[in-house]
Design a protein around this motif. Sequence first.
Motif, PDB file in Angstrom:
ATOM      1  N   UNK A   9      39.122  29.365  46.106  1.00  0.00           N
ATOM      2  CA  UNK A   9      38.363  29.067  44.895  1.00  0.00           C
ATOM      3  C   UNK A   9      37.411  30.211  44.588  1.00  0.00           C
ATOM      4  N   UNK A  10      37.427  30.667  43.340  1.00  0.00           N
ATOM      5  CA  UNK A  10      36.558  31.750  42.919  1.00  0.00           C
ATOM      6  C   UNK A  10      35.104  31.278  42.851  1.00  0.00           C
ATOM      7  N   UNK A  11      34.177  32.182  43.104  1.00  0.00           N
ATOM      8  CA  UNK A  11      32.759  31.847  43.038  1.00  0.00           C
ATOM      9  C   UNK A  11      32.343  31.587  41.595  1.00  0.00           C
ATOM     10  N   UNK A  12      31.291  30.825  41.445  1.00  0.00           N
ATOM     11  CA  UNK A  12      30.782  30.531  40.101  1.00  0.00           C
ATOM     12  C   UNK A  12      30.333  31.808  39.398  1.00  0.00           C
ATOM     13  N   UNK A  13      29.824  32.758  40.158  1.00  0.00           N
ATOM     14  CA  UNK A  13      29.370  34.019  39.580  1.00  0.00           C
ATOM     15  C   UNK A  13      30.527  34.769  38.936  1.00  0.00           C
ATOM     16  N   UNK A  14      31.663  34.822  39.625  1.00  0.00           N
ATOM     17  CA  UNK A  14      32.825  35.517  39.085  1.00  0.00           C
ATOM     18  C   UNK A  14      33.369  34.774  37.865  1.00  0.00           C
ATOM     19  N   UNK A  15      33.490  33.450  37.985  1.00  0.00           N
ATOM     20  CA  UNK A  15      34.028  32.662  36.869  1.00  0.00           C
ATOM     21  C   UNK A  15      33.125  32.771  35.643  1.00  0.00           C
ATOM     22  N   UNK A  16      31.812  32.629  35.871  1.00  0.00           N
ATOM     23  CA  UNK A  16      30.873  32.720  34.744  1.00  0.00           C
ATOM     24  C   UNK A  16      30.852  34.124  34.155  1.00  0.00           C
ATOM     25  N   UNK A  17      30.913  35.126  35.022  1.00  0.00           N
ATOM     26  CA  UNK A  17      30.915  36.497  34.534  1.00  0.00           C
ATOM     27  C   UNK A  17      32.141  36.801  33.705  1.00  0.00           C
ATOM     28  N   UNK A  18      33.290  36.341  34.192  1.00  0.00           N
ATOM     29  CA  UNK A  18      34.515  36.577  33.428  1.00  0.00           C
ATOM     30  C   UNK A  18      34.485  35.826  32.099  1.00  0.00           C
ATOM     31  N   UNK A  19      34.016  34.590  32.140  1.00  0.00           N
ATOM     32  CA  UNK A  19      33.952  33.800  30.910  1.00  0.00           C
ATOM     33  C   UNK A  19      33.022  34.438  29.884  1.00  0.00           C
ATOM     34  N   UNK A  20      31.964  35.103  30.348  1.00  0.00           N
ATOM     35  CA  UNK A  20      31.019  35.732  29.425  1.00  0.00           C
ATOM     36  C   UNK A  20      31.697  36.785  28.557  1.00  0.00           C
ATOM     37  N   UNK A  21      32.771  37.382  29.069  1.00  0.00           N
ATOM     38  CA  UNK A  21      33.493  38.359  28.270  1.00  0.00           C
ATOM     39  C   UNK A  21      34.041  37.786  26.988  1.00  0.00           C
ATOM     40  N   UNK A  22      34.268  36.468  26.970  1.00  0.00           N
ATOM     41  CA  UNK A  22      34.778  35.831  25.767  1.00  0.00           C
ATOM     42  C   UNK A  22      33.757  35.810  24.646  1.00  0.00           C
ATOM     43  N   UNK A  23      32.490  35.967  24.989  1.00  0.00           N
ATOM     44  CA  UNK A  23      31.483  36.112  23.943  1.00  0.00           C
ATOM     45  C   UNK A  23      31.763  37.381  23.141  1.00  0.00           C
ATOM     46  N   UNK A 148      44.262  28.280  40.200  1.00  0.00           N
ATOM     47  CA  UNK A 148      42.942  28.890  40.059  1.00  0.00           C
ATOM     48  C   UNK A 148      42.900  29.822  38.846  1.00  0.00           C
ATOM     49  N   UNK A 149      44.018  30.435  38.541  1.00  0.00           N
ATOM     50  CA  UNK A 149      44.077  31.268  37.337  1.00  0.00           C
ATOM     51  C   UNK A 149      43.933  30.418  36.080  1.00  0.00           C
ATOM     52  N   UNK A 150      44.523  29.223  36.101  1.00  0.00           N
ATOM     53  CA  UNK A 150      44.349  28.326  34.960  1.00  0.00           C
ATOM     54  C   UNK A 150      42.893  27.919  34.832  1.00  0.00           C
ATOM     55  N   UNK A 151      42.246  27.619  35.963  1.00  0.00           N
ATOM     56  CA  UNK A 151      40.818  27.266  35.942  1.00  0.00           C
ATOM     57  C   UNK A 151      39.989  28.413  35.383  1.00  0.00           C
ATOM     58  N   UNK A 348      46.902  32.258  31.074  1.00  0.00           N
ATOM     59  CA  UNK A 348      47.015  31.824  32.462  1.00  0.00           C
ATOM     60  C   UNK A 348      48.366  32.210  33.063  1.00  0.00           C
ATOM     61  N   UNK A 349      49.381  32.342  32.227  1.00  0.00           N
ATOM     62  CA  UNK A 349      50.707  32.748  32.687  1.00  0.00           C
ATOM     63  C   UNK A 349      50.828  34.259  32.847  1.00  0.00           C
ATOM     64  N   UNK A 350      50.037  35.021  32.091  1.00  0.00           N
ATOM     65  CA  UNK A 350      50.135  36.475  32.142  1.00  0.00           C
ATOM     66  C   UNK A 350      49.904  37.052  33.533  1.00  0.00           C
ATOM     67  N   UNK A 351      48.880  36.621  34.297  1.00  0.00           N
ATOM     68  CA  UNK A 351      48.708  37.174  35.646  1.00  0.00           C
ATOM     69  C   UNK A 351      49.918  36.934  36.543  1.00  0.00           C
ATOM     70  N   UNK A 352      50.593  35.791  36.376  1.00  0.00           N
ATOM     71  CA  UNK A 352      51.801  35.521  37.167  1.00  0.00           C
ATOM     72  C   UNK A 352      52.891  36.537  36.835  1.00  0.00           C
ATOM     73  N   UNK A 353      53.016  36.860  35.554  1.00  0.00           N
ATOM     74  CA  UNK A 353      54.023  37.837  35.128  1.00  0.00           C
ATOM     75  C   UNK A 353      53.633  39.242  35.586  1.00  0.00           C
ATOM     76  N   UNK A 354      52.339  39.558  35.536  1.00  0.00           N
ATOM     77  CA  UNK A 354      51.883  40.861  36.034  1.00  0.00           C
ATOM     78  C   UNK A 354      52.245  41.020  37.500  1.00  0.00           C
TER      79      UNK A 354
END
Length: 444
Positions: A9-23, A148-151, A348-354
């Motif tokens: 499971x990814x840390x909240x810091x990583x998940x929140x940081x990545x999500x912030x990019x969507x801003x 976890x990638x979907x999450x 979420x499917x793209x990382x699997x294809x990568x």
Amino acid sequence: MTSQRTAGRLSRRIVAGYAAGSVGTGGFGVLPGLVLAYYLTDTLGVAALVASIVVVVPKAVDVVVNPVIGAISDRHAATAGTRTGLMWFGAAALVPTFVLTFATPTGFGPAASAVWVLLFFTAGAIAYACFQVPYIALPAELTDGYDERTRLISVRIAVLALTILIVGAGAPAIRDALGGGAVGYLVMAAAAATLIAAGMVAATSFAATGTRARSVVDDARVHHRDAFTAVRENAHYRILLTVFVVQALASAVMLAGAQYMATYVLDDSAALTYLFAALVGPALLVMPVWVRVGARYGKRVALIVASLLFGVAALGLAGAMTAPGPWIFGLVAVAGIGYAGMQTFPLAMLPDVIDEVSTARGRDQGGALSGLWTAGETLGLALGPGAYLLVLAVTGFVSSTGDETHTQTDTAVAGVAGGFSLLPAVLVAVSIVVLLRYERTPNR
């Protein structure tokens, strides 16, 4: 160099940081699509046909530029162990280019105004790509976990939806509060650029710095043509990319048409806020449901269901051509539920294809594949307003200047509603046909 990916499971810091990019990606992705065409036709007096060219050409440049940026990102990741260099540059360069896009000198005529917007929007699109391409490549390096990638992506899309609501409703509100026109658009652009840059800086600081390239590769082996080779050789990448681009086009058509629907079909330009909230708002509520659907039935099936939901709702909106009314908001909300899934599962499917392509090639292909992916997305987002403007041109829509709003013919109003509904419905139907060819594999 060793991988820092994890199947845990990814840390909240990583998940929140990545999500912030969507801003950042959400702000830049939605605001030009929402108001740039309207700015050109109803403030600068640019003809609809010319405006369609202006909004398409800058993003078309990305088809050439983004794969190159992806290859550069792969080289940098291999040698420096991180993709942050281009991301920092993109965040810095986007602010002035974005503001200048909406800072057309008031003394310019329609032709000069079109050239001004074309030049600075093109520069802004390239700056945006410098951030977005490595950003899209990050999930494949952050985690190996299928669910976890979907999450990770679902949290990002929830933040994206919130950003789209804030920017989509707030930016036009800033413009309108200042009376529209040159000053309104300039202040709106400055406020949006500040928010966009903040999201990009947060993602670069808290998520991108935690990744490492999966292996050291010889720079000479990394080439911008790698992504096009993957299109030819890997059916999963080819199909997923096609579906994503067509669906980006469909959603962009609907976004571009929202302001016209509010003004000319619902007879209330302020209704744009409610249309926008109805389309994007459901993502904040239904994202946990989509995560569970993806985990239980697989990402491919979940994407088909989401696409069907969006397509059926869009088709139903064709009724606005003859009987507009408040019911439009309800069907737009149904489309919004499907839109949330359409945004989540391809990413979420793209990382699997990568992983699949990188394993076959024996070297990291995340940047290259993400480069072409973002090129396709930005092209789809640009073609959406362009396609919608072409519908308006064919049905006799008359452009306006400044505060003047022309009365449109019944045919033109029908074109406004038909372009908003029938065109997205047809595009999503095409994407579903393509998606059905995506070969079933374990967990997909």
